[in-house]
Scaffold this motif. Structure first.
Motif, PDB file in Angstrom:
ATOM      1  N   GLN A 120       0.823  -1.198   0.000  1.00  0.00           N
ATOM      2  CA  GLN A 120       0.000   0.000   0.000  1.00  0.00           C
ATOM      3  C   GLN A 120       0.866   1.262   0.000  1.00  0.00           C
ATOM      4  OE1 GLN A 120      -3.291  -0.133   2.865  1.00  0.00           O
ATOM      5  NE2 GLN A 120      -2.844  -2.294   3.211  1.00  0.00           N
ATOM      6  N   ALA A 121       0.239   2.416  -0.205  1.00  0.00           N
ATOM      7  CA  ALA A 121       0.914   3.713  -0.120  1.00  0.00           C
ATOM      8  C   ALA A 121       0.600   4.294   1.248  1.00  0.00           C
ATOM      9  CB  ALA A 121       0.445   4.636  -1.236  1.00  0.00           C
ATOM     10  N   VAL A 122       1.451   4.011   2.230  1.00  0.00           N
ATOM     11  CA  VAL A 122       1.138   4.351   3.624  1.00  0.00           C
ATOM     12  C   VAL A 122       2.292   5.007   4.368  1.00  0.00           C
ATOM     13  CG1 VAL A 122      -0.622   2.558   3.884  1.00  0.00           C
ATOM     14  CG2 VAL A 122       1.776   2.003   4.332  1.00  0.00           C
ATOM     15  N   SER A 123       3.485   5.044   3.790  1.00  0.00           N
ATOM     16  CA  SER A 123       4.653   5.524   4.528  1.00  0.00           C
ATOM     17  C   SER A 123       4.852   7.021   4.346  1.00  0.00           C
ATOM     18  CB  SER A 123       5.909   4.778   4.072  1.00  0.00           C
ATOM     19  OG  SER A 123       6.385   5.301   2.850  1.00  0.00           O
ATOM     20  N   HIS A 124       5.863   7.562   5.040  1.00  0.00           N
ATOM     21  CA  HIS A 124       6.259   8.955   4.869  1.00  0.00           C
ATOM     22  C   HIS A 124       7.424   9.059   3.879  1.00  0.00           C
ATOM     23  CE1 HIS A 124       3.945   9.339   8.614  1.00  0.00           C
ATOM     24  NE2 HIS A 124       3.740  10.584   8.222  1.00  0.00           N
ATOM     25  N   GLY A 125       7.417   8.193   2.877  1.00  0.00           N
ATOM     26  CA  GLY A 125       8.434   8.225   1.836  1.00  0.00           C
ATOM     27  C   GLY A 125       9.294   6.985   1.784  1.00  0.00           C
ATOM     28  N   CYS A 126       9.416   6.282   2.913  1.00  0.00           N
ATOM     29  CA  CYS A 126      10.277   5.097   2.953  1.00  0.00           C
ATOM     30  C   CYS A 126       9.636   3.908   2.229  1.00  0.00           C
ATOM     31  CB  CYS A 126      10.584   4.711   4.394  1.00  0.00           C
ATOM     32  SG  CYS A 126      11.947   5.642   5.104  1.00  0.00           S
ATOM     33  N   ILE A 127      10.472   2.906   1.994  1.00  0.00           N
ATOM     34  CA  ILE A 127      10.045   1.663   1.366  1.00  0.00           C
ATOM     35  C   ILE A 127       9.947   0.600   2.453  1.00  0.00           C
ATOM     36  CG2 ILE A 127      10.598  -0.095  -0.346  1.00  0.00           C
ATOM     37  CD1 ILE A 127       9.982   2.680  -1.529  1.00  0.00           C
ATOM     38  N   ARG A 128       8.718   0.271   2.830  1.00  0.00           N
ATOM     39  CA  ARG A 128       8.514  -0.768   3.851  1.00  0.00           C
ATOM     40  C   ARG A 128       8.486  -2.139   3.195  1.00  0.00           C
ATOM     41  NH1 ARG A 128       3.557   1.602   7.601  1.00  0.00           N
ATOM     42  NH2 ARG A 128       4.389   3.732   7.863  1.00  0.00           N
TER      43      ARG A 128
END
Length: 206
Positions: free
Chosen positions: A175-183
């Protein structure tokens, strides 16, 4: 996620050596050699170029992010490169331009999009601690740490970092859920960590 690491202790091992000279001439020759060598093999300077990025909270001094020799493993695979495809929510691993595999990822949410462009791995940490950018609370390595079990940084503006990391909530991967990082799932970031090293190219595509 823009992240901050607490300062780590670095232990330096100092070696002492005694030089024995049998004559004044040998002492003078040794001094001459040392003087000559002092002008070569100077370490190169490292300059990080800032990249454009959205508004973000400050997260501390740049010195807290500098990688130490303890966090720079040697990759077991040469000529490795990574390509992040944001629209596909996957990272692809290439060796000598041949696709070797891919992993699902979570990417930056609206307003905190993962920046596109060409970068390289600049920081790697095992079992990272994380400091909350708003209240300064430090979360140590463990089950609830937002960075999971590994950190692979590839973007910075000199104060904030973006990179690959694990997560305690693997259901959000994809999903698109981070503050820029790649989870990533923790098992996947462990596998990726073993394939890269400081300097590995990272390309982020829309």
């Amino acid at each position: 996620m823009r992240v901050k690491f607490p300062e780590q202790r670095v232990i330096f091992l100092c070696l002492s050596a005694a030089l024995l000279a049998t004559s004044v001439q040998r002492q003078a020759a040794a001094s001459s050699v040392l003087a000559d060598n002092s002008t070569i093999n100077q370490p190169p300077s490292e300059n990080l170029s800032p990249f454009a990025e959205p508004e973000m909270p400050p997260v501390g001094e740049p010195s807290l992010y500098l990688p130490s020799p303890e966090t720079e493993p040697t990759s077991t695979i040469d000529n490795t490169s990574l390509v992040i495809k944001l629209s596909q929510r996957r990272v692809y691993v290439y060796q000598d331009d041949n696709l070797k595999g891919s992993y699902p990822i979570a990417v930056g949410k609206a307003g905190w999009e993962t920046p596109t462009g060409r970068y390289q791995v600049i920081d790697m940490r095992r079992h990272p601690a994380w400091e909350h950018p708003w209240n300064g609370k430090v979360i140590p390595p463990g089950r609830d740490n937002p960075l999971g079990v590994r950190w692979i940084g590839f973007w910075t503006d000199g104060r904030n970092f973006i990179g690959f990391h694990g997560t305690p909530d693997e259901s959000l991967v994809g999903q698109a859920v981070s503050h820029g990082c790649i989870r990533m799932r923790n098992q996947d970031v462990l596998a990726l960590y073993a394939l890269v090293k400081i300097g590995t190219p990272v390309t982020v595509e829309p």
